[in-house]
Write an enzyme that holds these catalytic residues in place. Structure first.
Site, PDB file in Angstrom:
ATOM      1  N   HIS A 261     -18.174 -11.071 -12.864  1.00  0.00           N
ATOM      2  CA  HIS A 261     -17.586 -12.403 -13.092  1.00  0.00           C
ATOM      3  C   HIS A 261     -16.428 -12.618 -12.143  1.00  0.00           C
ATOM      4  O   HIS A 261     -15.702 -11.671 -11.829  1.00  0.00           O
ATOM      5  CB  HIS A 261     -17.106 -12.550 -14.544  1.00  0.00           C
ATOM      6  CG  HIS A 261     -16.945 -13.964 -14.945  1.00  0.00           C
ATOM      7  ND1 HIS A 261     -15.786 -14.672 -14.708  1.00  0.00           N
ATOM      8  CD2 HIS A 261     -17.813 -14.825 -15.516  1.00  0.00           C
ATOM      9  CE1 HIS A 261     -15.948 -15.908 -15.132  1.00  0.00           C
ATOM     10  NE2 HIS A 261     -17.171 -16.033 -15.622  1.00  0.00           N
ATOM     11  N   ASP A 312     -24.171 -14.559 -19.710  1.00  0.00           N
ATOM     12  CA  ASP A 312     -25.621 -14.733 -19.572  1.00  0.00           C
ATOM     13  C   ASP A 312     -26.417 -13.502 -19.979  1.00  0.00           C
ATOM     14  O   ASP A 312     -27.616 -13.606 -20.241  1.00  0.00           O
ATOM     15  CB  ASP A 312     -25.958 -15.091 -18.112  1.00  0.00           C
ATOM     16  CG  ASP A 312     -25.592 -16.522 -17.797  1.00  0.00           C
ATOM     17  OD1 ASP A 312     -25.839 -17.391 -18.648  1.00  0.00           O
ATOM     18  OD2 ASP A 312     -25.037 -16.765 -16.705  1.00  0.00           O
TER      19      ASP A 312
HETATM   20  N1  ACO Z   1     -24.709  -6.740  -9.487  1.00  0.00           N
HETATM   21  C1  ACO Z   1     -24.354  -5.862  -8.524  1.00  0.00           C
HETATM   22  N2  ACO Z   1     -23.223  -5.965  -7.819  1.00  0.00           N
HETATM   23  C2  ACO Z   1     -22.403  -6.973  -8.114  1.00  0.00           C
HETATM   24  C3  ACO Z   1     -22.699  -7.911  -9.105  1.00  0.00           C
HETATM   25  C4  ACO Z   1     -23.897  -7.752  -9.809  1.00  0.00           C
HETATM   26  N3  ACO Z   1     -24.235  -8.627 -10.760  1.00  0.00           N
HETATM   27  N4  ACO Z   1     -21.686  -8.804  -9.187  1.00  0.00           N
HETATM   28  C5  ACO Z   1     -20.791  -8.443  -8.264  1.00  0.00           C
HETATM   29  N5  ACO Z   1     -21.230  -7.340  -7.626  1.00  0.00           N
HETATM   30  C6  ACO Z   1     -20.545  -6.646  -6.539  1.00  0.00           C
HETATM   31  C7  ACO Z   1     -20.822  -7.351  -5.220  1.00  0.00           C
HETATM   32  O1  ACO Z   1     -21.978  -6.848  -4.604  1.00  0.00           O
HETATM   33  C8  ACO Z   1     -19.567  -7.105  -4.463  1.00  0.00           C
HETATM   34  O2  ACO Z   1     -19.605  -5.781  -3.961  1.00  0.00           O
HETATM   35  P1  ACO Z   1     -19.033  -5.433  -2.512  1.00  0.00           P
HETATM   36  O3  ACO Z   1     -17.571  -5.797  -2.580  1.00  0.00           O
HETATM   37  O4  ACO Z   1     -19.321  -3.993  -2.383  1.00  0.00           O
HETATM   38  O5  ACO Z   1     -19.801  -6.305  -1.561  1.00  0.00           O
HETATM   39  C9  ACO Z   1     -18.488  -7.147  -5.527  1.00  0.00           C
HETATM   40  O6  ACO Z   1     -19.135  -6.781  -6.743  1.00  0.00           O
HETATM   41  C10 ACO Z   1     -17.863  -8.535  -5.683  1.00  0.00           C
HETATM   42  O7  ACO Z   1     -18.931  -9.457  -5.921  1.00  0.00           O
HETATM   43  P2  ACO Z   1     -18.929 -10.973  -5.455  1.00  0.00           P
HETATM   44  O8  ACO Z   1     -20.321 -11.485  -5.511  1.00  0.00           O
HETATM   45  O9  ACO Z   1     -18.191 -11.096  -4.159  1.00  0.00           O
HETATM   46  O10 ACO Z   1     -18.027 -11.598  -6.596  1.00  0.00           O
HETATM   47  P3  ACO Z   1     -17.845 -13.133  -6.888  1.00  0.00           P
HETATM   48  O11 ACO Z   1     -16.611 -13.267  -7.671  1.00  0.00           O
HETATM   49  O12 ACO Z   1     -18.008 -13.942  -5.655  1.00  0.00           O
HETATM   50  O13 ACO Z   1     -19.133 -13.477  -7.788  1.00  0.00           O
HETATM   51  C11 ACO Z   1     -20.628 -13.602  -9.573  1.00  0.00           C
HETATM   52  C12 ACO Z   1     -19.151 -13.548  -9.159  1.00  0.00           C
HETATM   53  C13 ACO Z   1     -21.349 -14.708  -8.790  1.00  0.00           C
HETATM   54  C14 ACO Z   1     -20.711 -13.919 -11.056  1.00  0.00           C
HETATM   55  C15 ACO Z   1     -21.284 -12.222  -9.263  1.00  0.00           C
HETATM   56  O14 ACO Z   1     -20.685 -11.242 -10.080  1.00  0.00           O
HETATM   57  C16 ACO Z   1     -22.780 -12.259  -9.455  1.00  0.00           C
HETATM   58  O15 ACO Z   1     -23.512 -12.616  -8.531  1.00  0.00           O
HETATM   59  N6  ACO Z   1     -23.280 -11.890 -10.658  1.00  0.00           N
HETATM   60  C17 ACO Z   1     -24.701 -11.978 -10.905  1.00  0.00           C
HETATM   61  C18 ACO Z   1     -25.081 -13.419 -11.256  1.00  0.00           C
HETATM   62  C19 ACO Z   1     -24.599 -13.821 -12.627  1.00  0.00           C
HETATM   63  O16 ACO Z   1     -24.723 -13.090 -13.590  1.00  0.00           O
HETATM   64  N7  ACO Z   1     -24.055 -15.044 -12.712  1.00  0.00           N
HETATM   65  C20 ACO Z   1     -23.577 -15.617 -13.982  1.00  0.00           C
HETATM   66  C21 ACO Z   1     -22.060 -15.611 -13.969  1.00  0.00           C
HETATM   67  S1  ACO Z   1     -21.443 -16.256 -15.472  1.00  0.00           S
HETATM   68  C22 ACO Z   1     -21.786 -17.907 -15.382  1.00  0.00           C
HETATM   69  O17 ACO Z   1     -21.724 -18.500 -14.341  1.00  0.00           O
HETATM   70  C23 ACO Z   1     -22.217 -18.583 -16.567  1.00  0.00           C
END
Ligand code: ACO
Length: 375
Positions: A261, A312
């Site tokens: 998140h 989610d």
């Molecule tokens: N699975 C694996 N790795 C993850 C995940 C995940 N679900 N989420 C974050 N990471 C990792 C990234 O790969 C990144 O690693 P790195 O620094 O080694 O490259 C690090 O954690 C930071 O992730 P970002 O994607 O840059 O974080 P951001 O704050 O931009 O994204 C988000 C947040 C979009 C929710 C992300 O965690 C994600 O894609 N989660 C999966 C999709 C999801 O569940 N979305 C629903 C969110 S809740 C809602 O909107 C209702």
């Protein structure tokens, strides 16, 4: 020249709001100052709508008034009705529903009225119409009629009845009602921000909500609940297969939907409730498969990446147990979030300034024009 940008606007304060607040370090969420742990499973979705849209928890009389308004507004106009058979052909519910929501303005008596009073009426109407749209969509694509509405059931009970075709158990209604409360608002999330940007041009509430629907659809936002269910159901064999599956996904550099998140650095407080509900429904239905898979997946993802489940993740196994088709999970999110989106549009219109951020230019400079035959 603009300052350095914050990728994805992380930590940028884009608006002031009195609707909801998050403490990402402590894992706390507040609606109008009420801790979600105090109100989830205590207030109905209708009370939550009052809280978000009108600012206070309703008195009995206020709740009766809102309930009557919602009952009156639980219908869709002839234009939307006529579109239904066309949009079901796309096979993608969020695409269809985005179009249907947009069409609601055509038959809305207040469409041309941009006053705050008209915004409020349209906001209540949209909350009433959204579950009807999803239920009508589900019935239309299955070639059946939708069940009639029961005033004593409220939004949650009527929706479950219309989707499953059966009178839902009392506990199922309570749990689904709580799910609607838990998803209702969440500060400056992507879809709410989209709605506010549109509203800030002094565009209308239906345009703002249509944009929000588009933003919610994406798998990084509301589309994640459907993706979680697809992940859970794709794992063959027993719970011991989960470890290998998760590690293979992470090794391949793929994200696991339902984890991580932008704001929470600890457990998402909504996930705490949804995990309990998932377990309770697993017991009630006698089918623990997806709850057990989810628990194991949560453990492996935490051990491997230190990531927590978001709203989610457990919503998927909860909605599955409630008999909701997987591709309607994100539309169900929209039914709930309509309350927050509309509250934010009203708040934006009440104290508006155009939202127009700056950008950091990364392209070439000092280019010289050359005549087309010379390029
Ligand atoms: N699975 C694996 N790795 C993850 C995940 C995940 N679900 N989420 C974050 N990471 C990792 C990234 O790969 C990144 O690693 P790195 O620094 O080694 O490259 C690090 O954690 C930071 O992730 P970002 O994607 O840059 O974080 P951001 O704050 O931009 O994204 C988000 C947040 C979009 C929710 C992300 O965690 C994600 O894609 N989660 C999966 C999709 C999801 O569940 N979305 C629903 C969110 S809740 C809602 O909107 C209702």
């Amino acid at each position: 020249m603009a300052e350095k940008s914050s990728r994805g606007l992380a930590d940028v304060v884009a608006a002031t709001t009195s609707i909801s607040d998050i403490d990402g370090e402590q894992g706390r969420l507040f609606y109008r100052g009420y801790d979600i742990h105090d109100i989830a499973q205590r207030i109905s979705f209708e009370e939550c709508v009052h809280l978000l849209q009108r600012g206070t928890l309703p008195t009995r009389q206020e709740l009766d008034g809102l309930t009557a308004d919602l009952a009156e507004d639980r219908r869709i106009g002839a234009t939307t009705e006529a579109l239904l058979p066309h949009v079901i052909r796309s096979g993608a519910p969020m695409e269809a529903l985005r179009t249907l929501v947009s069409s609601l303005s055509v038959d809305d008596a207040d469409a041309a009225d941009s006053s705050i009073e008209a915004d409020r009426r349209k906001a209540t109407r949209l909350v009433a119409q959204m579950p009807i749209l999803v239920a009508r969509y589900e019935a239309a694509r299955n070639g059946r009629d939708v069940a009639g509405l029961h005033p004593e059931l409220g939004i949650a009970g009527n929706f479950l009845q219309q989707i499953t075709g059966e009178r839902p158990a009392e506990r199922a209604v309570e749990i689904f009602d709580a799910c609607l409360v838990l998803h209702a608002d969440h500060t400056m999330n992507a879809s709410t921000f989209t709605a506010r940007v549109i509203a800030a041009t002094l565009s209308d509430i239906h345009s703002a909500i249509t944009g929000a629907m588009g933003a919610l659809r994406g798998p990084l936002h509301g589309g994640a609940n459907e993706a979680v269910m697809k992940t859970l159901s794709s794992i063959e064999g027993g719970v011991d297969e989960v470890d290998g599956f998760v590690r293979a996904e992470l090794d391949a550099g793929r994200k696991l939907m339902g984890f991580g998140h932008r704001v929470y650095k600890t457990e998402d407080p909504r996930a705490t409730h949804l995990r309990k509900m998932s377990e309770e429904l697993a017991e009630l239905t006698g089918n623990r498969r997806y709850y057990d898979f989810s628990r194991r997946m949560e453990q492996v993802v935490f051990d491997s990446k230190g990531l927590y489940p978001n709203v989610d993740f457990y919503a998927a196994s909860v909605y599955y147990a409630l008999g909701i088709p997987t591709d309607l999970f994100t539309p169900v999110f929209a039914i709930s979030r309509m309350s927050g989106w509309t509250a934010h549009v009203i708040e934006q219109h009440e104290d508006n300034r155009l939202i127009r951020p700056a950008s950091e230019y990364t392209g070439p400079r000092d280019q010289r024009w050359v005549e087309i035959s010379q390029r």
